[in-house]
Design a protein around this motif. Structure first.
Motif, PDB file in Angstrom:
ATOM      1  N   PHE A 175       0.864  -1.155  -0.111  1.00 46.70           N
ATOM      2  CA  PHE A 175      -0.073  -0.012   0.020  1.00 46.70           C
ATOM      3  C   PHE A 175       1.075   1.270  -0.175  1.00 46.70           C
ATOM      4  N   LYS A 176       0.357   2.423  -0.389  1.00 48.78           N
ATOM      5  CA  LYS A 176       1.107   3.648  -0.354  1.00 48.78           C
ATOM      6  C   LYS A 176       0.080   4.740  -0.257  1.00 48.78           C
ATOM      7  N   GLY A 177       0.281   5.756   0.195  1.00 47.43           N
ATOM      8  CA  GLY A 177      -0.766   6.981   0.445  1.00 47.43           C
ATOM      9  C   GLY A 177      -0.131   8.063   1.306  1.00 47.43           C
ATOM     10  N   THR A 178      -1.043   8.909   2.166  1.00 50.46           N
ATOM     11  CA  THR A 178      -0.698  10.054   2.807  1.00 50.46           C
ATOM     12  C   THR A 178      -1.371   9.809   3.843  1.00 50.46           C
ATOM     13  N   ILE A 179      -0.544  10.675   5.063  1.00 51.27           N
ATOM     14  CA  ILE A 179      -1.080  10.667   6.390  1.00 51.27           C
ATOM     15  C   ILE A 179      -1.235  11.993   6.959  1.00 51.27           C
ATOM     16  N   ASP A 180      -2.372  12.463   7.383  1.00 51.53           N
ATOM     17  CA  ASP A 180      -2.671  14.049   7.865  1.00 51.53           C
ATOM     18  C   ASP A 180      -2.146  14.088   9.215  1.00 51.53           C
ATOM     19  N   MET A 181      -0.972  14.464   9.411  1.00 53.76           N
ATOM     20  CA  MET A 181      -0.266  14.602  10.873  1.00 53.76           C
ATOM     21  C   MET A 181      -1.117  15.256  11.934  1.00 53.76           C
ATOM     22  N   THR A 182      -1.645  16.381  11.303  1.00 55.58           N
ATOM     23  CA  THR A 182      -2.563  17.400  12.106  1.00 55.58           C
ATOM     24  C   THR A 182      -3.665  16.633  12.874  1.00 55.58           C
ATOM     25  N   LYS A 183      -4.042  15.571  12.467  1.00 51.48           N
ATOM     26  CA  LYS A 183      -5.046  14.707  13.214  1.00 51.48           C
ATOM     27  C   LYS A 183      -4.595  13.893  14.179  1.00 51.48           C
ATOM     28  N   ARG A 184      -3.336  13.872  14.609  1.00 51.15           N
ATOM     29  CA  ARG A 184      -2.855  12.976  15.525  1.00 51.15           C
ATOM     30  C   ARG A 184      -2.935  13.753  16.773  1.00 51.15           C
ATOM     31  N   ASN A 185      -2.975  12.796  17.899  1.00 54.54           N
ATOM     32  CA  ASN A 185      -2.921  13.430  19.156  1.00 54.54           C
ATOM     33  C   ASN A 185      -1.407  13.451  19.690  1.00 54.54           C
ATOM     34  N   LEU A 186      -0.757  14.597  19.785  1.00 53.83           N
ATOM     35  CA  LEU A 186       0.718  14.327  19.800  1.00 53.83           C
ATOM     36  C   LEU A 186       1.458  15.387  21.186  1.00 53.83           C
ATOM     37  N   PRO A 187       2.637  14.701  21.761  1.00 47.69           N
ATOM     38  CA  PRO A 187       3.072  15.689  22.677  1.00 47.69           C
ATOM     39  C   PRO A 187       3.276  16.980  22.266  1.00 47.69           C
ATOM     40  N   SER A 189       6.180  18.876  21.797  1.00 45.11           N
ATOM     41  CA  SER A 189       7.094  19.203  21.217  1.00 45.11           C
ATOM     42  C   SER A 189       6.985  18.773  19.792  1.00 45.11           C
ATOM     43  N   SER A 190       6.226  17.491  19.513  1.00 44.28           N
ATOM     44  CA  SER A 190       5.954  17.287  18.106  1.00 44.28           C
ATOM     45  C   SER A 190       4.974  17.807  17.544  1.00 44.28           C
ATOM     46  N   ALA A 191       3.837  18.433  18.353  1.00 43.08           N
ATOM     47  CA  ALA A 191       2.800  19.294  17.752  1.00 43.08           C
ATOM     48  C   ALA A 191       3.495  20.603  17.261  1.00 43.08           C
ATOM     49  N   ALA A 192       4.402  21.214  17.684  1.00 44.01           N
ATOM     50  CA  ALA A 192       5.029  22.259  17.496  1.00 44.01           C
ATOM     51  C   ALA A 192       5.973  21.916  16.135  1.00 44.01           C
ATOM     52  N   LEU A 193       6.343  20.847  16.085  1.00 44.28           N
ATOM     53  CA  LEU A 193       6.949  20.687  14.652  1.00 44.28           C
ATOM     54  C   LEU A 193       6.041  20.327  13.613  1.00 44.28           C
ATOM     55  N   ILE A 194       4.971  19.730  13.956  1.00 47.94           N
ATOM     56  CA  ILE A 194       3.923  19.558  12.775  1.00 47.94           C
ATOM     57  C   ILE A 194       3.449  20.905  12.237  1.00 47.94           C
ATOM     58  N   GLN A 195       3.287  21.680  13.119  1.00 45.19           N
ATOM     59  CA  GLN A 195       2.590  23.350  12.916  1.00 45.19           C
ATOM     60  C   GLN A 195       3.632  24.080  11.913  1.00 45.19           C
ATOM     61  N   GLU A 196       4.994  23.794  12.279  1.00 46.34           N
ATOM     62  CA  GLU A 196       6.172  24.413  11.481  1.00 46.34           C
ATOM     63  C   GLU A 196       6.214  23.976   9.833  1.00 46.34           C
ATOM     64  N   MET A 197       5.455  22.593   9.772  1.00 49.63           N
ATOM     65  CA  MET A 197       5.393  21.994   8.532  1.00 49.63           C
ATOM     66  C   MET A 197       4.371  22.741   7.644  1.00 49.63           C
ATOM     67  N   GLY A 198       3.418  23.285   8.114  1.00 55.69           N
ATOM     68  CA  GLY A 198       2.555  23.938   7.475  1.00 55.69           C
ATOM     69  C   GLY A 198       1.589  22.696   6.658  1.00 55.69           C
ATOM     70  N   ASP A 199       1.162  23.189   5.638  1.00 54.93           N
ATOM     71  CA  ASP A 199       0.212  22.399   4.675  1.00 54.93           C
ATOM     72  C   ASP A 199       0.772  20.824   4.507  1.00 54.93           C
ATOM     73  N   ALA A 200       2.369  20.917   4.454  1.00 59.85           N
ATOM     74  CA  ALA A 200       2.945  19.581   4.033  1.00 59.85           C
ATOM     75  C   ALA A 200       2.779  18.623   5.203  1.00 59.85           C
ATOM     76  N   ALA A 201       2.394  18.876   6.428  1.00 52.95           N
ATOM     77  CA  ALA A 201       1.934  17.852   7.403  1.00 52.95           C
ATOM     78  C   ALA A 201       0.699  17.242   7.099  1.00 52.95           C
ATOM     79  N   LYS A 202      -0.301  17.792   6.356  1.00 52.53           N
ATOM     80  CA  LYS A 202      -1.636  17.141   5.869  1.00 52.53           C
ATOM     81  C   LYS A 202      -1.518  15.935   4.754  1.00 52.53           C
ATOM     82  N   SER A 203      -0.157  15.849   4.048  1.00 54.52           N
ATOM     83  CA  SER A 203      -0.049  14.882   3.197  1.00 54.52           C
ATOM     84  C   SER A 203       1.178  14.382   3.313  1.00 54.52           C
TER      85      SER A 203
END
Length: 267
Positions: A175-187, A189-203
């Protein structure tokens, strides 16, 4: 300014698992979505079939003993290799880690039982016996602050299906695909990193395989760079499902407290 060795020690305790923490998050013990009813007139779409099969394979990992191996490559920042085994029933995990960064290599052994963490580093630390385990009370210093996943989910993949944005089958059990990291329940520190990724974190791209037993056999996630964290590829393989795993705390005579100066880096 921290010394090069201090930064490497920080890398060991965090496990260079910022990315894997971002890939994981909450533990999800729910069952996979049920298959479409036989009375439904329209056939399920290929993507729906692929999503259901992959969800079943991820959910099958819940509560089962296993062995795992993870390699995380962060460009020139370093490479982390982690191998271990886990027993979710006792919330126990043991593993060996090798970190190559800044032209140096550090090895570490890790045992977690519940919120108790035991760590043995392959380098000298002033005032500590290199033959003994360092003890960290995870109830006072969260394991997530140390970059470590839950003891019953050391590779941070449970519940990952909640964040799958797209998925398609590329072959038998592939299988292959994409993950929307903004939908994760994160610590935090990780949530801040995801926010810095912007829209790229959604795919975020991923590839996965499912073995003959119906378990996820491998998972590769390619995280984009963000801030000072370079683009990172994390590949995890899983095996030995349901086989006996024996993990216990080290004997009291072989344990020493982790130095406060080291733990303060993760306060």
């Amino acid at each position: 300014m921290k010394s090069s060795r201090s930064r490497l020690l920080a890398l060991v305790l965090s496990g260079v698992l910022t990315v894997t923490a971002a890939c994981g998050g909450k533990s999800d013990n729910s069952d996979a979505a049920p298959a479409a009813s036989g009375s439904t007139s329209a056939a399920a779409s290929p993507e729906a079939d692929a999503r259901t099969e992959l969800a079943n394979a991820f959910n099958k990992l819940n509560g089962v003993t296993m062995a795992y191996s993870m390699t995380t490559e962060s460009g020139t920042a370093g490479i982390t290799k982690l191998t271990g085994s886990s027993d979710p029933a006792t919330r126990a995990n043991s593993g060996s880690m090798t970190i190559t960064a800044q032209g140096q290599e550090i090895t570490a052994e890790i045992i977690t039982v519940g919120t108790d963490l035991y760590l043995k580093l392959g380098l000298p630390i002033p005032g500590l016996d290199p033959k003994k385990w360092m003890y960290v009370d995870g109830s006072k210093t969260s394991l997530s602050k140390l970059g470590l996943g839950n003891p019953d989910d050391p590779t941070n993949v449970k519940g990952l299906t909640d964040a799958i944005a797209t998925v398609e089958r590329t072959g038998a059990g592939a299988f292959k695909g994409t993950i929307d990291m903004t939908k994760r329940n994160l610590p935090a520190s990780s949530a801040a990193l995801i926010q810095e990724m912007g829209d790229a974190a959604k795919s975020v791209p991923f590839e996965a395989t499912v073995g003959a037993e119906g378990y996820v056999a491998s998972l590769t996630v390619k995280m984009p760079g963000a801030g000072q964290v370079p683009a990172t590829t994390a590949t995890t393989t899983f095996s030995d499902f349901g086989k006996p795993v024996s993990i216990s705390k080290p004997a009291a005579a072989d344990v020493q407290p982790a130095p406060a100066a080291l733990l303060s880096q993760f306060a």
